[in-house]
Design a protein around this motif. Structure first.
Motif, PDB file in Angstrom:
ATOM      1  N   UNK A  54      30.511   2.087 -34.089  1.00  0.00           N
ATOM      2  CA  UNK A  54      31.532   1.105 -34.450  1.00  0.00           C
ATOM      3  C   UNK A  54      32.049   0.385 -33.206  1.00  0.00           C
ATOM      4  N   UNK A  55      32.176   1.140 -32.119  1.00  0.00           N
ATOM      5  CA  UNK A  55      32.647   0.550 -30.865  1.00  0.00           C
ATOM      6  C   UNK A  55      31.667  -0.520 -30.382  1.00  0.00           C
ATOM      7  N   UNK A  56      30.375  -0.213 -30.453  1.00  0.00           N
ATOM      8  CA  UNK A  56      29.356  -1.174 -30.027  1.00  0.00           C
ATOM      9  C   UNK A  56      29.378  -2.408 -30.908  1.00  0.00           C
ATOM     10  N   UNK A  57      29.570  -2.189 -32.203  1.00  0.00           N
ATOM     11  CA  UNK A  57      29.579  -3.304 -33.147  1.00  0.00           C
ATOM     12  C   UNK A  57      30.711  -4.290 -32.827  1.00  0.00           C
ATOM     13  N   UNK A  58      31.808  -3.786 -32.265  1.00  0.00           N
ATOM     14  CA  UNK A  58      32.972  -4.624 -31.995  1.00  0.00           C
ATOM     15  C   UNK A  58      32.940  -5.278 -30.615  1.00  0.00           C
ATOM     16  N   UNK A  59      31.939  -4.924 -29.807  1.00  0.00           N
ATOM     17  CA  UNK A  59      31.847  -5.563 -28.491  1.00  0.00           C
ATOM     18  C   UNK A  59      31.580  -7.063 -28.644  1.00  0.00           C
ATOM     19  N   UNK A  60      32.093  -7.889 -27.719  1.00  0.00           N
ATOM     20  CA  UNK A  60      31.815  -9.335 -27.797  1.00  0.00           C
ATOM     21  C   UNK A  60      30.331  -9.618 -27.665  1.00  0.00           C
ATOM     22  N   UNK A  61      29.832 -10.529 -28.484  1.00  0.00           N
ATOM     23  CA  UNK A  61      28.411 -10.875 -28.474  1.00  0.00           C
ATOM     24  C   UNK A  61      28.174 -12.104 -27.593  1.00  0.00           C
ATOM     25  N   UNK A  62      27.004 -12.184 -26.988  1.00  0.00           N
ATOM     26  CA  UNK A  62      26.741 -13.297 -26.062  1.00  0.00           C
ATOM     27  C   UNK A  62      26.556 -14.626 -26.792  1.00  0.00           C
ATOM     28  N   UNK A  63      26.993 -15.691 -26.133  1.00  0.00           N
ATOM     29  CA  UNK A  63      26.785 -17.037 -26.676  1.00  0.00           C
ATOM     30  C   UNK A  63      26.004 -17.911 -25.700  1.00  0.00           C
ATOM     31  N   UNK A  64      25.672 -17.354 -24.524  1.00  0.00           N
ATOM     32  CA  UNK A  64      24.882 -18.106 -23.543  1.00  0.00           C
ATOM     33  C   UNK A  64      24.096 -17.127 -22.686  1.00  0.00           C
ATOM     34  N   UNK A  65      23.253 -17.658 -21.822  1.00  0.00           N
ATOM     35  CA  UNK A  65      22.358 -16.819 -21.019  1.00  0.00           C
ATOM     36  C   UNK A  65      23.128 -15.911 -20.067  1.00  0.00           C
ATOM     37  N   UNK A  66      24.204 -16.431 -19.474  1.00  0.00           N
ATOM     38  CA  UNK A  66      24.978 -15.618 -18.530  1.00  0.00           C
ATOM     39  C   UNK A  66      25.549 -14.386 -19.216  1.00  0.00           C
ATOM     40  N   UNK A  67      26.055 -14.561 -20.433  1.00  0.00           N
ATOM     41  CA  UNK A  67      26.624 -13.425 -21.167  1.00  0.00           C
ATOM     42  C   UNK A  67      25.526 -12.471 -21.636  1.00  0.00           C
ATOM     43  N   UNK A  68      24.355 -13.005 -21.989  1.00  0.00           N
ATOM     44  CA  UNK A  68      23.254 -12.150 -22.435  1.00  0.00           C
ATOM     45  C   UNK A  68      22.753 -11.259 -21.300  1.00  0.00           C
ATOM     46  N   UNK A  69      22.868 -11.739 -20.065  1.00  0.00           N
ATOM     47  CA  UNK A  69      22.426 -10.958 -18.914  1.00  0.00           C
ATOM     48  C   UNK A  69      23.473  -9.950 -18.444  1.00  0.00           C
ATOM     49  N   UNK A  70      24.659  -9.959 -19.055  1.00  0.00           N
ATOM     50  CA  UNK A  70      25.739  -9.090 -18.597  1.00  0.00           C
ATOM     51  C   UNK A  70      25.362  -7.603 -18.588  1.00  0.00           C
ATOM     52  N   UNK A  71      24.643  -7.078 -19.597  1.00  0.00           N
ATOM     53  CA  UNK A  71      24.243  -5.661 -19.531  1.00  0.00           C
ATOM     54  C   UNK A  71      23.400  -5.360 -18.288  1.00  0.00           C
ATOM     55  N   UNK A  72      22.498  -6.269 -17.933  1.00  0.00           N
ATOM     56  CA  UNK A  72      21.704  -6.076 -16.730  1.00  0.00           C
ATOM     57  C   UNK A  72      22.592  -6.156 -15.495  1.00  0.00           C
ATOM     58  N   UNK A  73      23.517  -7.121 -15.489  1.00  0.00           N
ATOM     59  CA  UNK A  73      24.433  -7.231 -14.358  1.00  0.00           C
ATOM     60  C   UNK A  73      25.217  -5.935 -14.168  1.00  0.00           C
ATOM     61  N   UNK A  74      25.613  -5.305 -15.292  1.00  0.00           N
ATOM     62  CA  UNK A  74      26.355  -4.047 -15.207  1.00  0.00           C
ATOM     63  C   UNK A  74      25.508  -2.969 -14.549  1.00  0.00           C
ATOM     64  N   UNK A  75      24.227  -2.911 -14.913  1.00  0.00           N
ATOM     65  CA  UNK A  75      23.335  -1.911 -14.324  1.00  0.00           C
ATOM     66  C   UNK A  75      23.186  -2.138 -12.822  1.00  0.00           C
ATOM     67  N   UNK A  76      23.037  -3.402 -12.412  1.00  0.00           N
ATOM     68  CA  UNK A  76      22.901  -3.717 -10.993  1.00  0.00           C
ATOM     69  C   UNK A  76      24.197  -3.402 -10.253  1.00  0.00           C
TER      70      UNK A  76
END
Length: 709
Positions: free
Chosen positions: A21-43
């Motif tokens: 449920x927590x994952x479902x409520x996370x903000x979803x990406x609307x552009x490439x920068x936001x879509x790359x955020x999980x990778x940015x977090x790992x880096x």
């Protein structure tokens, strides 16, 4: 008091997380920068792991990112490997705890890895770490399930001979939102990646990062360092009201450093050493050239740090918990520091150039010069350099100024109704008169400048037609000349036609500046109520008394017949061939008069206007009197300046036909424009004289130089 037995009804419990449920409520990406955020977090996690291991020697660390099948969201594979401290017992426990505060001191919110679960289908972690008993290796899968999200893939085992560090393998995009916005091209991926970490790369505070995109290698920070020019610029600590102590480190970079970003110049707002938001500051910097030498296309990147920003970043470190207005205030304050402390020489040069641009703007649009230059420049945004920028910034002050003047005048008028007139009334009246005069002078100046441009264009067209002689585009240029003076194929009284207001008939006759009582290149049978032929007078003006036009809703008085009309024919400048019968000037004009005299015009609203039998026709032919035309007009009277020709109409027609040379038409318009300048008290210099083309025997005619108006 509660009986002892009652306590058996109370059960001790711990709140549990519903991860799905927590994952479902996370903000979803609307552009490439936001879509790359999980990778940015790992880096970012890898950077922290290297910092934890190496401390100030973080530059000795290394992160490698290998990407395969980038364009296929189902098959994509991204491997992030670092040489950091690894997931030892405490760090592993923190990984397994949602919302851990393990990295709170560094700004970590403990939720970055939740974005991994939202974005990727498969996540596998391998880590080598040290503990008091030796060096070990552990591996696990990180899965999106209700329970047991961390599933070991191997038992912890000794890892003698291996270096510490962590490797994370992401496979497959899990959701449509991420699949739709995740970059599909290598160049796009690199642009967004470098843009996100550019502050780290510029500041040189991170490890080496090697990005392998389908075999193409890019190394950071070298790739960004190669884009910097000169040494870093530092403001040191400064106080910004309401936002505490901040500092800025600035860099002059090649234009490629802003590839993929909005705008040229950038301000990177950092929280705990990581870029959270990058803002375009082109308008706040103003400077277009950052160099003092011949280099071009350099841009500014500034990295802003401060406790105020550290404490106000969201849990994903993707944005600040601040309204846009506040972020704008911070940006404005920071860029003021940049202008005064980091780039004073460049800003000084820009300010001087900006002032020149403003003065040029006021020369072209004098109505905006209602205050001194410095006052006006303070009223417009610092980035304003174009006419549109200046006008947009000043128009509200112009309106306020006129409104205040209107109120002052109304107050003055109201004073006249009082029984007792104030003692200083004469001064008040004088001040009001000066205000009106000042306003009218500005309006007249703009009027003159606009006409100057129109006359310059007219002269260029005439010169081009003369030089072209009988070239193929003569016909189009001739139509252009006619259309410039008055659009072709229209009626001025057609209220639905926009083009009929875009004429320059004042060039022909000042009374026609705002006229709507005309037809241009329209058939006579389309203008007259009955009869009429297919003949098309170039210009027919049917009421000179209507020269100033009428307001909406007014109509022309049709009860009285027309007693004056004007007919104008335009002949191509430089034309010499008038051999055909239809080329006879007088015969052509008389053909029009024969149909108009005593007939009825039908206005656009279908009302009829009778042309009086004794109507006076002012007929003008604009031409160069050369070649056949010179011979044709040889027995006509010359005009007062000796250049034109004139002949009175005879028998049943009243009026005259006058042939005006093109240059005389232009010269007369120039003189009227200069007379307006002088009448308004705006003339600054005497006109210079230039030579016009020879149009008759004798000395070349002297005409006004347009540059002097």
């Amino acid at each position: 008091m509660v009986p002892v037995d009652t306590f058996r009804d109370f059960i001790v419990a711990t709140l549990t997380q519903n991860i799905e449920n927590r994952i479902r409520k996370l903000p979803k990406p609307s552009n490439a920068a936001q879509a790359l955020q999980p990778l940015f977090e790992a880096v970012s996690n890898s950077m922290y792991a290297i910092e934890d291991l190496l401390g100030t020697d973080v530059a000795k660390g290394k992160i490698s990112i290998r990407v395969k099948s980038l364009s296929d969201s189902d098959k994509i594979e991204i491997v992030v490997a670092d040489t950091g401290i690894g997931l030892d017992a405490s760090r592993y426990d923190a990984f397994c705890e949602v919302d851990t505060d393990f990295k709170r001191v560094k700004g970590g919110k403990g939720v970055g890895r939740l974005f991994w679960l939202d974005a990727f289908k498969s996540i596998v972690v391998e880590s080598v770490y040290d503990d008091p008993t030796g060096r070990f290796r552990r591996g696990f899968s990180f899965v999106l399930e209700h329970e047991d999200q961390v599933k070991p893939t191997r038992a912890d085992e000794l890892a003698t001979g291996l270096s510490t560090g962590t490797t994370i393998t992401f496979c497959g995009i899990r959701t449509k939102e991420y699949a739709d916005t995740f970059p599909k091209r290598a160049d796009t991926f690199l642009r967004y990646f470098s843009a996100h970490f550019i502050s780290d790369f510029l500041l040189g505070v991170g490890p080496t990062i090697i990005v392998d995109l389908e075999g193409d290698i890019t190394t950071f920070p070298n790739a960004v360092a190669e884009l910097t020019v000169g040494s870093p610029l530092e403001t040191g600590h400064f106080e910004l009201k309401d936002f505490g102590t901040l500092s800025i480190v600035g860099f002059t970079c090649k234009a490629e450093a802003s590839t993929g970003l909005d705008g040229k110049h950038q301000l990177h707002l950092l929280a705990n050493g990581r870029t959270v938001e990058t803002r375009k500051v082109d308008g706040l910097l103003g400077v277009t050239d950052l160099t003092r030498d011949a280099k071009n296309d350099l841009v500014f990147h500034g990295c802003v740090s401060g406790e105020y920003l550290d404490l106000r970043v969201n849990e994903g470190r993707t944005a600040f918990n601040l309204p846009e207005k506040t972020l704008n205030e911070i940006s404005r304050g920071c860029m003021e520091q940049v202008r005064t402390k980091l780039l004073p020489a460049q800003v000084s040069a820009y300010v001087e150039k900006r002032k020149e641009n403003y003065q040029s703007f006021v020369t072209r649009y004098p109505t905006f010069g209602f205050d001194d230059d410095e006052t006006q420049l303070q009223r417009v945004p610092f980035h304003a350099t174009t006419a549109e920028d200046f006008a947009a910034g000043l128009v509200k002050y112009q309106i306020r100024r006129e409104e205040e003047r209107q109120r002052a005048l109304q107050s003055l008028i109201d004073t006249l109704d009082l029984q007792d007139i104030p003692a200083n009334f004469d001064k008040t009246v004088s001040d009001a008169a000066r205000g009106i005069q000042s306003s009218e002078q500005l309006a007249l100046a703009q009027h003159v400048v606009r006409r100057k441009l129109a006359l310059e264009l007219l002269e260029k067209l005439i010169k081009r037609l003369r030089s072209r002689k009988d070239k193929d585009d003569d016909h189009y240029l001739e139509k252009t000349l006619h259309s410039f003076i008055c659009p072709m194929g229209i009626r001025g009284d057609d209220s639905t036609e926009v083009k009929n207001r875009a004429h320059e008939l004042w060039i022909v006759d000042e009374r026609l500046a705002f006229t709507r009582a005309f037809s241009s290149d329209k058939r006579l049978d389309a203008i007259m109520a009955s009869g009429g032929s297919a003949e098309r007078p170039d210009l027919l003006v049917w009421n000179l008394a209507y020269g100033l036009g009428v307001t909406e809703g007014d109509s022309v008085d049709t009860s009285e017949p027309l007693r004056t009309m004007m007919i104008v024919e335009f002949k191509r400048p430089g034309r010499e061939d008038y051999k055909e019968a239809d080329d006879q000037i007088e015969a052509q004009i008389v053909k029009y008069l024969g149909q108009l005299r005593g007939g009825e015009l039908e206005s656009f609203d279908r009302s009829r206007i009778r042309v009086a039998d004794d109507c006076v026709f002012y007929c003008y032919v604009i031409a160069d009197i050369v070649g056949d035309l010179k011979q044709q007009l040889s027995n006509w009277e010359t005009t007062a300046n000796g250049q034109g020709r004139i002949r009175p109409l005879k028998n049943q027609y009243r009026g005259s036909i006058e042939v005006i040379q093109w240059q005389d038409l232009v010269n007369d318009a120039w003189m009227r424009n200069r007379a307006t300048l002088r009448a308004a008290g705006l003339s600054r210099s005497r006109p210079k004289l230039i030579e016009a083309p020879k149009v008759s025997e004798g000395e070349p005619e002297q005409v006004f130089d347009p540059a002097e108006s």
